[in-house]
Motif scaffolding. Sequence first.
Motif, mmCIF file in Angstrom:
data_model
loop_
_atom_site.group_PDB
_atom_site.id
_atom_site.type_symbol
_atom_site.label_atom_id
_atom_site.label_comp_id
_atom_site.label_asym_id
_atom_site.label_seq_id
_atom_site.Cartn_x
_atom_site.Cartn_y
_atom_site.Cartn_z
ATOM 1 N N UNK A 193 0.923 -1.251 -0.226
ATOM 2 C CA UNK A 193 -0.295 -0.337 -0.065
ATOM 3 C C UNK A 193 1.092 1.554 0.176
ATOM 4 N N UNK A 194 0.756 2.054 -0.833
ATOM 5 C CA UNK A 194 1.331 3.529 -1.329
ATOM 6 C C UNK A 194 2.558 2.425 -0.960
ATOM 7 N N UNK A 195 2.844 2.691 -2.436
ATOM 8 C CA UNK A 195 4.425 1.919 -3.345
ATOM 9 C C UNK A 195 5.523 3.590 -3.173
ATOM 10 N N UNK A 196 6.522 3.497 -2.454
ATOM 11 C CA UNK A 196 8.134 3.917 -2.686
ATOM 12 C C UNK A 196 7.962 4.093 -3.785
ATOM 13 N N UNK A 197 8.954 5.351 -4.817
ATOM 14 C CA UNK A 197 9.675 4.306 -5.915
ATOM 15 C C UNK A 197 11.299 4.079 -6.010
ATOM 16 N N UNK A 198 11.412 4.020 -4.259
ATOM 17 C CA UNK A 198 13.035 3.467 -4.349
ATOM 18 C C UNK A 198 13.028 2.213 -3.327
ATOM 19 N N UNK A 199 11.464 1.459 -3.423
ATOM 20 C CA UNK A 199 11.772 0.334 -2.469
ATOM 21 C C UNK A 199 10.673 0.130 -1.158
ATOM 22 N N UNK A 200 9.721 -1.125 -1.925
ATOM 23 C CA UNK A 200 8.938 -0.866 -0.740
ATOM 24 C C UNK A 200 7.535 0.212 -0.214
ATOM 25 N N UNK A 201 6.936 -0.384 0.434
ATOM 26 C CA UNK A 201 5.467 0.975 0.674
ATOM 27 C C UNK A 201 5.418 1.522 2.141
ATOM 28 N N UNK A 202 4.878 2.356 1.819
ATOM 29 C CA UNK A 202 4.113 2.490 3.801
ATOM 30 C C UNK A 202 4.096 1.364 4.238
ATOM 31 N N UNK A 203 3.239 0.455 3.937
ATOM 32 C CA UNK A 203 3.216 -0.572 4.680
ATOM 33 C C UNK A 203 2.074 -1.763 3.780
ATOM 34 N N UNK A 204 2.083 -3.245 4.275
ATOM 35 C CA UNK A 204 1.335 -3.951 3.800
ATOM 36 C C UNK A 204 -0.010 -3.354 4.070
ATOM 37 N N UNK A 205 -1.428 -4.103 3.507
ATOM 38 C CA UNK A 205 -2.774 -4.578 3.298
ATOM 39 C C UNK A 205 -3.733 -5.539 3.259
ATOM 40 N N UNK A 206 -4.202 -6.170 4.297
ATOM 41 C CA UNK A 206 -4.937 -7.768 3.971
ATOM 42 C C UNK A 206 -6.492 -7.436 3.273
ATOM 43 N N UNK A 207 -6.500 -8.282 2.682
ATOM 44 C CA UNK A 207 -8.055 -8.377 2.084
ATOM 45 C C UNK A 207 -8.667 -9.705 2.557
ATOM 46 N N UNK A 208 -9.348 -9.679 3.039
ATOM 47 C CA UNK A 208 -10.319 -11.356 3.282
ATOM 48 C C UNK A 208 -11.805 -11.148 2.753
ATOM 49 N N UNK A 209 -11.809 -12.444 2.765
ATOM 50 C CA UNK A 209 -13.603 -12.550 1.570
ATOM 51 C C UNK A 209 -13.881 -13.821 2.180
ATOM 52 N N UNK A 210 -15.501 -13.954 3.078
ATOM 53 C CA UNK A 210 -15.551 -14.861 3.605
ATOM 54 C C UNK A 210 -16.875 -15.712 2.442
ATOM 55 N N UNK A 211 -17.153 -15.159 1.480
ATOM 56 C CA UNK A 211 -17.982 -15.467 0.688
ATOM 57 C C UNK A 211 -17.816 -15.775 -0.999
ATOM 58 N N UNK A 212 -16.609 -16.420 -1.074
ATOM 59 C CA UNK A 212 -15.830 -16.527 -2.089
ATOM 60 C C UNK A 212 -15.409 -15.716 -2.962
ATOM 61 N N UNK A 213 -15.285 -14.230 -2.812
ATOM 62 C CA UNK A 213 -14.248 -13.183 -3.789
ATOM 63 C C UNK A 213 -15.797 -12.144 -4.207
ATOM 64 N N UNK A 214 -17.207 -12.509 -3.528
ATOM 65 C CA UNK A 214 -17.885 -11.850 -3.868
ATOM 66 C C UNK A 214 -17.812 -10.620 -2.848
#
Length: 500
Positions: free
Chosen positions: A75-96
């Motif tokens: 999340x929020x990629x830097x031009x010279x490596x890495x990002x502000x942080x990582x984010x998780x996405x979760x679904x309990x209905x098969x991706x709907x």
Amino acid sequence: MRRLLSVVALLNGALIVTTSTALAGGPVLVSKVNPYAGCKVGAAKGAINYLNAEVEPFLTYDPSSHSHLLSAWQQDRWSDGGAHGLVAGYSFDGGRSWNDSALPFSKCAPGGVNYERASDPGTAIGRDGNSYSIAISFDANSIRNAVVAATSPNGGKTWTNVVPIIQDVANPTTGDPFNDKELIFADPTRGRTAYAVWDRLEDVPGAGNRVRQPAGDMPALQSQSGVARPNTAAPAQAQLPAFTGPTFFSRTTDGGKTWQKARPIVQTAVNEQTIGNYMVIDPRTDRLYDFFNYITADGNFHLGFVTSTDRGDHWTKPTLFQDLRSVGVPHLRTGDIIPIPTIDRETGSLYIVWQDSRFSGGKYDEIAISRSTDGGQHWSEPQRVNQPTGQSAFTATVAVNSDGKVGVTYYQLQSYPRTYMTDYFMRVTSGRNLHFGDTEVVDAPFDMADAPVAGGFFVGDYEGLVAPGESFHPLYVTTNSGNIVNPTDVWTRSTQDNRD
């Protein structure tokens, strides 16, 4: 934005509408909330932050509940490596539908570890339902770096057991040791057990000089396509000590509360390294496979693997079985050095996809696939997956469903160098073979030139694809053309409506 839902086959460069209905419904937005929008951590001289830019998604599914999907991205990629942080996405209905949560791998995250940036997201779900995530965490303004894991007891909603598996303080001149391209994999037959693999770049003083810079993803990068090279204080490689890049491994047997001391499982020679370590596990035999790109001192790339039959206590010597002949994609940073394997859970057949220029005589990259039906002893001749259009195809991902059908997703340029318009495609075989059907558009064309610039236009060194049951679920990044406030998003689709 991109809402072309017709299925298109590319045959000999012509666009032909087909009647295939493999992809059901339209794209579903996964990246909805930016928990780091107000974070000011991680700035470095000359670095550009692409606020609201999501890149490099990874996807896994719950083996005990196929409706549960778990992803992560930068999340929020830097031009010279890495990002502000990582984010998780979760679904309990098969991706709907999807919800997001902040992963605790940087200072930007509430309760996150004491590092300025994070990169290389990975997720896994165990047979007991325990969810895992992993990252490299590092600083833009110091030489500290680490591999950090965390677990979730509720499918990705909240995260705990934040454990640094390895931590290093690098040489300020060479940038080593640096831990890179880590991923995490849950054991499909044992609860509370998961494995982490990555490459670790190390100096080898007294063994001569460097013949090239090793691949990595860290601040102050000099890049050529997907190979990111650390900048150094020395003016020439020959003035730097030799390096090596072994594969490191760690295991948890208590659900991620603790991790074994990290150790090398693939020893590399002077000025050689592995990268793109990726495990597959045979649920019938408990055999672990770790695949990687082995880069030799001459700069050539080779597909290789090691195996273990005792949950990682002992490993075979490396088997190198195929050359990886990528030439990269001009002005893009792609997955050109990252091979992706998978396994047929019913038969144990192995598949691997990668970028390769052999089909064009070395002119441009396309997508290659090879199969082994005997545990890696023999491999089929590389076969082209994408339809030949005279344009680069790149950043492939592969999965096998419960019917033994093989799905491959990838990006392909439309008319470079006139434009950077790009399609995201999927092809699926007719069964347990390498006979691919129609080329299907996963999402409508988008302009790759609107992606963050990080060693080239960049949406990730890898994307996501899983096959729970009979369905395939691609997870991918596209640009929001012309939208500088929200340049990219993460999307998914499914190949069936009634998801198990």
